[in-house]
Design a protein around this motif. Structure first.
Motif, PDB file in Angstrom:
ATOM      1  N   UNK A  80       0.808  -1.217   0.000  1.00  0.00           N
ATOM      2  CA  UNK A  80       0.000   0.000   0.000  1.00  0.00           C
ATOM      3  C   UNK A  80       0.847   1.275   0.000  1.00  0.00           C
ATOM      4  N   UNK A  81       2.186   1.162  -0.039  1.00  0.00           N
ATOM      5  CA  UNK A  81       3.031   2.349   0.078  1.00  0.00           C
ATOM      6  C   UNK A  81       2.791   3.349  -1.045  1.00  0.00           C
ATOM      7  N   UNK A  82       2.348   2.860  -2.212  1.00  0.00           N
ATOM      8  CA  UNK A  82       2.118   3.756  -3.339  1.00  0.00           C
ATOM      9  C   UNK A  82       0.972   4.726  -3.143  1.00  0.00           C
ATOM     10  N   UNK A  83       0.105   4.456  -2.160  1.00  0.00           N
ATOM     11  CA  UNK A  83      -1.030   5.356  -1.935  1.00  0.00           C
ATOM     12  C   UNK A  83      -0.935   6.087  -0.593  1.00  0.00           C
ATOM     13  N   UNK A  84       0.190   5.930   0.109  1.00  0.00           N
ATOM     14  CA  UNK A  84       0.342   6.598   1.404  1.00  0.00           C
ATOM     15  C   UNK A  84       0.536   8.098   1.258  1.00  0.00           C
ATOM     16  N   UNK A  85       1.029   8.528   0.113  1.00  0.00           N
ATOM     17  CA  UNK A  85       1.266   9.956  -0.121  1.00  0.00           C
ATOM     18  C   UNK A  85       1.393  10.191  -1.616  1.00  0.00           C
ATOM     19  N   UNK A  86       1.268  11.455  -2.013  1.00  0.00           N
ATOM     20  CA  UNK A  86       1.516  11.821  -3.399  1.00  0.00           C
ATOM     21  C   UNK A  86       3.011  11.661  -3.702  1.00  0.00           C
ATOM     22  N   UNK A  87       3.331  11.437  -4.961  1.00  0.00           N
ATOM     23  CA  UNK A  87       4.721  11.245  -5.349  1.00  0.00           C
ATOM     24  C   UNK A  87       5.565  12.446  -4.934  1.00  0.00           C
ATOM     25  N   UNK A  88       6.690  12.156  -4.267  1.00  0.00           N
ATOM     26  CA  UNK A  88       7.579  13.218  -3.824  1.00  0.00           C
ATOM     27  C   UNK A  88       7.346  13.685  -2.407  1.00  0.00           C
ATOM     28  N   UNK A  89       6.232  13.272  -1.802  1.00  0.00           N
ATOM     29  CA  UNK A  89       5.934  13.646  -0.421  1.00  0.00           C
ATOM     30  C   UNK A  89       6.342  12.530   0.534  1.00  0.00           C
ATOM     31  N   UNK A  90       6.838  12.898   1.727  1.00  0.00           N
ATOM     32  CA  UNK A  90       7.041  11.884   2.758  1.00  0.00           C
ATOM     33  C   UNK A  90       5.685  11.528   3.340  1.00  0.00           C
ATOM     34  N   UNK A  91       5.327  10.242   3.390  1.00  0.00           N
ATOM     35  CA  UNK A  91       4.050   9.867   4.003  1.00  0.00           C
ATOM     36  C   UNK A  91       4.011  10.301   5.465  1.00  0.00           C
ATOM     37  N   UNK A  92       2.836  10.676   5.927  1.00  0.00           N
ATOM     38  CA  UNK A  92       2.676  11.074   7.331  1.00  0.00           C
ATOM     39  C   UNK A  92       1.311  10.621   7.823  1.00  0.00           C
ATOM     40  N   UNK A  93       1.279  10.156   9.054  1.00  0.00           N
ATOM     41  CA  UNK A  93       0.060   9.624   9.660  1.00  0.00           C
ATOM     42  C   UNK A  93      -0.088  10.202  11.064  1.00  0.00           C
ATOM     43  N   UNK A  94      -1.275  10.701  11.365  1.00  0.00           N
ATOM     44  CA  UNK A  94      -1.593  11.131  12.716  1.00  0.00           C
ATOM     45  C   UNK A  94      -2.298   9.974  13.419  1.00  0.00           C
TER      46      UNK A  94
END
Length: 610
Positions: free
Chosen positions: A219-233
């Motif tokens: 699922x890593x491909x949808x955790x964030x837009x391309x070029x962004x570090x994924x972040x979760x609260x």
């Protein structure tokens, strides 16, 4: 179809344990923004960065303090706190020395705390504040193994870190390297929805690694837009396996992690706006609250009809996209696309801003997300991937795959997992995420583990490999006339009404089906205000004839989805919502059916005395 499985996409954890990722990431990329801590100053919207190296050093310091205070390899330490930075810090410090984490929900009673700490044989407990310390203190006389109580709000992290200054780092590393994949990481206690005492699920480092590595890889491909570090609260309770899984997947995947302790929408939504996550892990309750708040805001602005049209367009647009993805249609037509583009500018963008503006995908778990709600969010630009799992499966064992959601289902088995539908409709699952058994309860373990399969107790079916949950075996109601009724259909239908917050269908060994209903206080106040009446009192909900008639219409609509023998013949509107504080909801916000039936026994009797 009775069986479906997918091949694994990650290798099992070869050596070591979960704490290794903290040290490995800090060595590989010390400046990586690993976490964000909320400022304790006057500007509570400020998030302070914590790099991988800084977090590693804090974990090491606390781990040395735990050793200095006497915690040893393989011992169990309970953590009784809301979701906050220190929860994660203690978790990884304990794993660094080979200790086992025992999560305790922060609103647990003294009896519940006594049972969990006694059953787990905990030697220490971390509490958040003095009230928690007093709760544990009330149980101490029956806990001879309990040696220490550490209080977060009394600065226990600094105190323990200072205590461990003379312990060499090499001692921690020696403990950490002794941890094996099959070592126990946590004993996570079930929610006890059936009225039984919670059972301790033994979850290994390999279980959590299999769960989290599979989710991240797939699922890593949808955790964030391309070029962004994924972040979760993280706002789900870390004392629940779902919240614990979110924490571990972030730490193993280099996803920036923040913590929010309060689930109340009035506090949670501003936190989401200030943190601006790229992905959200939540439960249906959160998505329902966001939807209803958006609807109320539109109605108060005189745009209720516009909002209803926007909902219709979003749902139809998402349905057409779903049909196209299944090869059953061309997708949204030009008129629908044009209407969708207009509403995206007028309303959908504002809805996305509620989650901080960057979220395009999310996960829902804990219970099934309503199909219409899933379609609406997808049409509004946020695809919610519904999933299914238990404490015994280390959280998710199925999930909607990226790019192929099938709304109204809980998705396909995770890669490396399998689903089997038994002859009686019970769902059985298998995979590396399945626990090794209940702590100190071989009979209960034997009852659910059958030749490598876990019998979940839930009932469902497979639709082209997608799992549909239809109920829970123990929740099936059998009326005195012999009619078997699954309460889930009626309860889901009723909760679609904007006024209804919760619903519990009853009728076991009774002549007909009835329901206990709670109203959303904000929705009730809004309903009265739109009709230019006095707002209901803050302590409860005012129910007059017109409001009762509105709920009756909702009941009649729900009844249209079932046969007459299954329909609700009587209902009662309760004065307040069920809550975790009164022991009537689980940490994942599911209703504790047995507890509610006992708490409202007199109300139920009156329903059948009419």
């Amino acid at each position: 179809m009775r069986d479906f499985s997918l091949p694994p996409i990650v290798e099992p954890l070869p050596t070591g344990g979960l704490a290794d990722s903290v040290y490995d990431v800090a060595e590989r990329d010390p400046k990586l923004l690993q976490l964000s801590r909320r400022s304790s100053g006057p500007d509570g919207d400020e998030w302070l960065p914590v790099t991988a190296a800084e977090f590693r050093d804090e974990v090491m310091g606390l781990a040395k303090g735990l050793l200095a205070d006497g915690v040893r390899f393989g011992e169990r330490v309970a953590v009784m706190s809301r979701t906050r930075y220190e929860w994660t810090l203690f978790c990884y410090a304990l794993w660094s020395i080979g200790a086992q984490v025992v999560p305790v929900y922060p609103t647990s009673s003294a009896d519940q705390v006594r049972w969990i700490l006694s059953n787990a044989q905990a030697v220490a407990v971390v509490v958040e504040h003095e009230d928690h310390a007093m709760t544990v203190g009330a149980a101490c006389d029956e806990l001879p193994l309990l040696r220490s109580i550490w209080q977060l709000d009394a600065d226990c992290v600094r105190q323990l870190t200072d205590r461990g200054q003379d312990v060499p780092d090499t001692v921690v590393h020696r403990h950490r390297r002794a941890v094996a994949p099959q070592s126990v990481a946590t004993i996570a206690y079930t929610s006890g929805t059936t009225g039984l005492r919670p059972r301790g699920c033994v979850i290994t480092h390999a279980n959590l690694a299999a769960e989290c590595d599979t989710l991240y890889e797939g699922w890593q491909g949808i955790l964030a837009e391309q070029g962004e570090q994924p972040s979760v609260l993280a706002f789900l309770p870390l004392s629940h396996i779902y919240g614990l899984m979110v924490q571990v997947v972030c730490m193993r995947g280099g996803v920036r992690l923040g913590h929010q302790p309060d689930l109340a929408p009035a506090v949670l939504l501003p936190a989401l706006v200030s943190f601006r996550p790229t992905y959200v892990f939540a439960v249906p309750y959160i998505f329902e609250k966001i939807f209803h708040k958006a609807r109320r805001t539109a109605e108060e602005a005189g745009r209720g009809d516009l909002f209803r049209r926007a909902v219709d367009v979003a749902v139809r647009h998402a349905e057409e996209v779903e049909r196209r993805d299944k090869g059953q249609g061309p997708g949204p037509g030009p008129m629908l696309r044009a209407a969708h583009a207009v509403f995206d500018r007028l309303l959908y963008g504002q809805l996305r801003d509620v989650l901080g503006g960057r979220v395009r995908h999310a996960t829902s778990g804990g219970s099934t997300l309503d199909r219409e709600l899933g379609l609406f969010f997808a049409g509004a630009g946020i695809i919610v991937h519904d999933g299914y799992g238990l404490t015994e499966t280390t959280a998710a064992v199925t999930s909607q795959p990226p790019g192929h959601p099938r709304f109204g289902t809980v998705g396909r088995p995770l890669p490396g997992c399998a689903v089997h539908i038994a002859q009686d409709g019970e769902i059985w699952v298998r995979g590396d995420v399945v626990f090794s058994g209940y702590h100190d309860d071989p009979e209960a373990t034997e009852a659910v583990l059958r030749g490598g399969w876990l019998a979940t107790g839930d009932v469902g079916c497979l639709d082209d490999g997608h799992l549909v949950i239809t109920g829970r075996k123990k929740d099936i109601i059998v009326t005195s006339g012999g009619k078997s009724v699954s309460p889930q259909i009626l309860e889901e239908q009723l909760r679609r009404h904007p006024l209804i917050s919760q619903c519990l269908v009853v009728g076991d060994n009774r002549p007909f089906i009835a329901a206990l209903i709670t109203l959303d206080p904000e929705a009730s106040e809004h309903w009265h205000r739109l009709r230019r009446r006095l707002s209901p009192p803050a302590q409860g909900v005012t129910v007059d004839d017109e409001l009762h008639a509105e709920i009756q219409r909702a009941v009649s609509m729900a009844n249209s989805a079932v046969s007459r023998a299954e329909s609700i013949r009587a209902f009662r509107i309760l004065p307040a919502e069920f809550s975790m504080a009164d022991g009537l909801m689980t940490p994942s916000l599911k209703l504790r059916r047995g507890a509610i039936v006992r708490a409202y026994a007199s109300d139920i009797e009156e329903l059948y005395a009419l």
